[in-house]
Design a protein around this motif. Structure first.
Motif, PDB file in Angstrom:
ATOM      1  N   THR A  90       0.842  -1.210   0.000  1.00  0.00           N
ATOM      2  CA  THR A  90       0.000   0.000   0.000  1.00  0.00           C
ATOM      3  C   THR A  90       0.870   1.251   0.000  1.00  0.00           C
ATOM      4  OG1 THR A  90      -1.789  -1.148   1.113  1.00  0.00           O
ATOM      5  CG2 THR A  90      -1.822   1.240   1.252  1.00  0.00           C
ATOM      6  N   VAL A  91       1.952   1.213   0.760  1.00  0.00           N
ATOM      7  CA  VAL A  91       2.862   2.369   0.780  1.00  0.00           C
ATOM      8  C   VAL A  91       3.436   2.583  -0.621  1.00  0.00           C
ATOM      9  CG1 VAL A  91       4.926   3.361   1.815  1.00  0.00           C
ATOM     10  CG2 VAL A  91       3.436   1.918   3.177  1.00  0.00           C
ATOM     11  N   ALA A  92       3.808   1.478  -1.294  1.00  0.00           N
ATOM     12  CA  ALA A  92       4.365   1.602  -2.643  1.00  0.00           C
ATOM     13  C   ALA A  92       3.320   2.202  -3.581  1.00  0.00           C
ATOM     14  CB  ALA A  92       4.831   0.237  -3.151  1.00  0.00           C
ATOM     15  N   ALA A  93       2.086   1.739  -3.472  1.00  0.00           N
ATOM     16  CA  ALA A  93       1.036   2.284  -4.347  1.00  0.00           C
ATOM     17  C   ALA A  93       0.831   3.769  -4.057  1.00  0.00           C
ATOM     18  CB  ALA A  93      -0.267   1.510  -4.159  1.00  0.00           C
ATOM     19  N   MET A  94       0.871   4.125  -2.761  1.00  0.00           N
ATOM     20  CA  MET A  94       0.707   5.546  -2.413  1.00  0.00           C
ATOM     21  C   MET A  94       1.831   6.373  -3.018  1.00  0.00           C
ATOM     22  SD  MET A  94      -0.395   5.591   1.589  1.00  0.00           S
ATOM     23  CE  MET A  94      -0.647   7.366   1.631  1.00  0.00           C
ATOM     24  N   ALA A  95       3.039   5.845  -2.942  1.00  0.00           N
ATOM     25  CA  ALA A  95       4.199   6.603  -3.439  1.00  0.00           C
ATOM     26  C   ALA A  95       4.172   6.720  -4.956  1.00  0.00           C
ATOM     27  CB  ALA A  95       5.487   5.918  -2.978  1.00  0.00           C
ATOM     28  N   GLU A  96       3.650   5.684  -5.623  1.00  0.00           N
ATOM     29  CA  GLU A  96       3.754   5.651  -7.079  1.00  0.00           C
ATOM     30  C   GLU A  96       2.542   6.224  -7.815  1.00  0.00           C
ATOM     31  OE1 GLU A  96       6.534   1.822  -6.487  1.00  0.00           O
ATOM     32  OE2 GLU A  96       4.813   1.539  -7.809  1.00  0.00           O
ATOM     33  N   CYS A  97       1.404   6.252  -7.165  1.00  0.00           N
ATOM     34  CA  CYS A  97       0.189   6.726  -7.854  1.00  0.00           C
ATOM     35  C   CYS A  97       0.096   8.240  -7.713  1.00  0.00           C
ATOM     36  CB  CYS A  97      -1.048   6.090  -7.250  1.00  0.00           C
ATOM     37  SG  CYS A  97      -1.117   4.323  -7.519  1.00  0.00           S
ATOM     38  N   ARG A  98       0.048   8.929  -8.840  1.00  0.00           N
ATOM     39  CA  ARG A  98       0.114  10.396  -8.785  1.00  0.00           C
ATOM     40  C   ARG A  98      -1.090  11.009  -8.087  1.00  0.00           C
ATOM     41  NH1 ARG A  98      -3.587  12.628 -11.799  1.00  0.00           N
ATOM     42  NH2 ARG A  98      -4.743  10.913 -12.702  1.00  0.00           N
ATOM     43  N   SER A  99      -2.269  10.354  -8.176  1.00  0.00           N
ATOM     44  CA  SER A  99      -3.427  11.008  -7.548  1.00  0.00           C
ATOM     45  C   SER A  99      -3.617  10.641  -6.083  1.00  0.00           C
ATOM     46  CB  SER A  99      -4.730  10.743  -8.312  1.00  0.00           C
ATOM     47  OG  SER A  99      -4.603   9.734  -9.221  1.00  0.00           O
ATOM     48  N   VAL A 100      -2.923   9.637  -5.587  1.00  0.00           N
ATOM     49  CA  VAL A 100      -3.115   9.279  -4.181  1.00  0.00           C
ATOM     50  C   VAL A 100      -2.391  10.309  -3.308  1.00  0.00           C
ATOM     51  CG1 VAL A 100      -2.780   7.525  -2.405  1.00  0.00           C
ATOM     52  CG2 VAL A 100      -3.374   6.832  -4.735  1.00  0.00           C
ATOM     53  N   CYS A 101      -3.149  10.944  -2.421  1.00  0.00           N
ATOM     54  CA  CYS A 101      -2.613  12.069  -1.646  1.00  0.00           C
ATOM     55  C   CYS A 101      -1.594  11.630  -0.609  1.00  0.00           C
ATOM     56  CB  CYS A 101      -3.764  12.794  -0.952  1.00  0.00           C
ATOM     57  SG  CYS A 101      -4.766  13.703  -2.121  1.00  0.00           S
ATOM     58  N   GLU A 102      -0.718  12.577  -0.264  1.00  0.00           N
ATOM     59  CA  GLU A 102       0.368  12.306   0.698  1.00  0.00           C
ATOM     60  C   GLU A 102      -0.154  12.508   2.121  1.00  0.00           C
ATOM     61  OE1 GLU A 102       0.646  14.587  -1.828  1.00  0.00           O
ATOM     62  OE2 GLU A 102       1.560  13.158  -3.198  1.00  0.00           O
ATOM     63  N   HIS A 103      -1.181  11.780   2.447  1.00  0.00           N
ATOM     64  CA  HIS A 103      -1.752  11.865   3.798  1.00  0.00           C
ATOM     65  C   HIS A 103      -2.231  10.486   4.200  1.00  0.00           C
ATOM     66  CE1 HIS A 103      -5.521  12.598   6.391  1.00  0.00           C
ATOM     67  NE2 HIS A 103      -4.461  12.595   7.170  1.00  0.00           N
ATOM     68  N   ILE A 104      -1.919  10.130   5.426  1.00  0.00           N
ATOM     69  CA  ILE A 104      -2.438   8.867   5.916  1.00  0.00           C
ATOM     70  C   ILE A 104      -2.935   9.019   7.343  1.00  0.00           C
ATOM     71  CG2 ILE A 104      -0.058   8.043   6.351  1.00  0.00           C
ATOM     72  CD1 ILE A 104      -1.467   5.274   5.616  1.00  0.00           C
ATOM     73  N   HIS A 105      -4.158   8.534   7.540  1.00  0.00           N
ATOM     74  CA  HIS A 105      -4.747   8.553   8.881  1.00  0.00           C
ATOM     75  C   HIS A 105      -4.577   7.145   9.446  1.00  0.00           C
ATOM     76  CE1 HIS A 105      -7.240   9.913  12.119  1.00  0.00           C
ATOM     77  NE2 HIS A 105      -7.991   8.835  12.005  1.00  0.00           N
ATOM     78  N   LEU A 106      -3.713   7.016  10.437  1.00  0.00           N
ATOM     79  CA  LEU A 106      -3.345   5.685  10.944  1.00  0.00           C
ATOM     80  C   LEU A 106      -3.686   5.617  12.442  1.00  0.00           C
ATOM     81  CD1 LEU A 106      -1.926   3.205   9.637  1.00  0.00           C
ATOM     82  CD2 LEU A 106       0.225   4.061  10.576  1.00  0.00           C
TER      83      LEU A 106
END
Ligand code: SAH
Ligand code: SF4
Ligand code: F3S
Length: 461
Positions: A246-262
């Motif tokens: 999931t982290v890799a997808a977040m880093a690589e997908c241009r539209s996935v925002c740089e925010h995570i609620h954990l």
């Protein structure tokens, strides 16, 4: 308003899932010819979509219903509807405490709203089911925002966090077919939506009930390909299921925002064990490190409960030290509230109100310092924001949100809601930023072609 015009007023309590369910309630009513009223006084139907996560959510609903009684006495033809999580939990109790309520429906039978409303013309209609009959995404929705949309990817929860009533009122986890999710997002984009938020109680276990493996990261990659969607957010991942893919997808997908609620809940291993969260402090912090390494300038936010049964001062100190180490951009802090149908309600060693309050204040003041430091660090940099509207405090200003989910206030240049602006950050405060507009257009990132397989969607889900 004509004589025959039927109108509705809808009040929503609780989380984003409820916001989205409310859009569906509104959608079904509008499909039946109802139009939105400006307030309960001029509505033919008043609906409360309720929450029961903490006791004060319960109290708020009963307070609101109390106010409705006078209105109902004045206008007996007024229909009062109670739906959502508290309705699911309290069932007949609502009828006992507020006998003037006309319709009660739970979380599993949203689709029955029009039928129950019609039935209530002759007598009160109460119906609570124990299982979902139709995946709610199949229902019409009236979106409350022209540029943002909630997209449900799963409902229910298979975890058993001992403090939490959600599994009892929302049922087991059911994932929605990815093909159906993608179809919805394509339609939303065609309708002008630029930002979507994927919703599930535990988004990272998405797909486990479809083909045996979690496939959230694949879903992110599929949705990232869809033309027109500039920002993808999601809430919430459970730390135990949050993995490198999931982290890799977040880093690589241009539209996935740089925010995570954990959501952390507690920084103490012994407390986490009593909460049945299935991770340790170390494992949680390792995930934070992994996220920060892969996604520069990521914002991390969390939920923390103070005063869980048996919480010692040492355990609370562990939460404070984790907060120091994780350096959250923001934390939603809650005082533990015992809930029926949860394991923790029977645990011994309840913490006194005074101790909880004192710890709560210490935690908030530590987090405020950290939030301020994180926001001040951004001063001088530029950020892309989507305009959310005129600032509540100052009509000459606009409020927008960065990809990292921070609110920025800036002098209005007349930009309409949903438009993009580039702002230079001029001030950092604990809960917001200040900025000035330096650019009005944006270069859309290059598109790729859709190449990932989808699970096809039978109409039932
Ligand atoms: N599914 C989400 C949480 C939904 S509830 C998740 O796991 O992240 C939202 C938040 O409410 C939780 O993260 C928790 O911090 C808080 N909460 C839940 N039950 C609570 C209770 N009984 N008392 C106080 N806070 C509670
Ligand atoms: Fe509640 Fe835990 Fe499920 Fe979240 S993961 S909804 S806190 S039981
Ligand atoms: Fe949400 Fe409250 Fe229900 S937090 S899932 S509306 S209990």
């Amino acid at each position: 308003m004509t004589e025959a015009q039927r109108t509705y007023f809808l009040r929503t309590f609780g989380c984003q899932m409820n916001e989205h369910d409310s859009e569906r309630m509104a959608g079904m009513l509008e499909a039946e010819g109802y139009v939105a009223a400006t307030g309960p006084e001029d509505a033919s139907v008043v609906l409360f979509n309720t929450c029961c996560i903490r006791e004060n959510a319960d109290q708020r609903l009963y307070g609101n219903l109390g106010h409705m009684k006078a209105l109902k006495d004045k206008r007996p033809e007024l229909r009062i509807v109670v739906g959502g999580c508290l309705a699911q939990k309290d069932k007949q109790a609502i009828q006992e405490r507020a006998p003037y309520v006309d319709v009660v429906l739970g979380t599993h039978n949203l689709a029955s709203l029009p039928r129950l409303l019609r039935a209530s013309e002759t007598e009160p209609a109460f119906e609570i089911l124990e299982q979902t009959e139709v995946f709610p995404s199949a229902l019409p929705a009236r979106r409350f925002s022209p540029w943002h949309a909630w997209v449900s990817i799963s409902i229910g929860c298979n975890n058993a966090c001992t403090f939490c009533i959600v599994p009892a009122v929302r049922g087991p986890e059911i994932s929605r077919r990815s093909g159906e999710i993608a179809d919805e997002v394509v339609r939303l984009a065609a309708d002008g939506v630029v930002e979507i938020t994927l919703l599930g109680q535990n988004v990272n276990s998405y797909g486990r009930d479809l083909d045996g493996t979690p496939m959230f990261s694949k879903l992110l990659r599929v949705l990232d390909e869809i033309e027109g969607v500039e920002r993808i957010r999601f809430t919430s991942p459970h730390p135990k299921d949050f993995r490198a893919d999931t982290v890799a997808a977040m880093a690589e997908c241009r539209s996935v925002c740089e925010h995570i609620h954990l959501p952390l809940q507690s920084g103490s291993d012994t407390c986490l064990k009593r909460m049945k969260r299935a991770y340790t402090r170390r494992k949680y912090l390792d995930k934070v490190t992994m996220i920060r390494k892969a996604i520069p300038d990521v914002a991390i936010t969390t939920d923390i409960i103070v005063g869980f049964p048996g919480e010692t001062e040492e355990e609370f100190q562990d939460t404070l030290s984790l907060v120091e180490e994780a350096r959250y951009d923001a934390a939603y802090t809650f005082q533990y509230s015992p809930r029926p149908m949860t394991a923790a309600a029977d645990l011994p060693d309840k913490i006194s109100k005074e101790v909880v309050q004192e710890r709560f204040e210490r935690l908030i003041s530590l987090q405020e310092e950290i939030s301020l430091e994180r926001n001040v660090r951004m001063v001088g940099g530029t950020q892309e924001v989507i305009v959310e509207g005129v600032s509540k405090k100052n009509p000459g200003r606009l409020s927008g949100r960065t990809r990292t989910n921070k609110v920025v206030h800036f002098d209005s240049d007349g930009a309409p809601e949903g438009s993009f602006r580039t702002v230079r950050i001029t001030g950092g405060h604990p809960h917001h930023l200040k900025g000035e507009v330096v650019g009005t257009s944006r270069e859309p990132a290059p598109r790729r072609t859709l190449k990932l397989p989808l699970i096809s969607s039978p109409a039932s889900r």
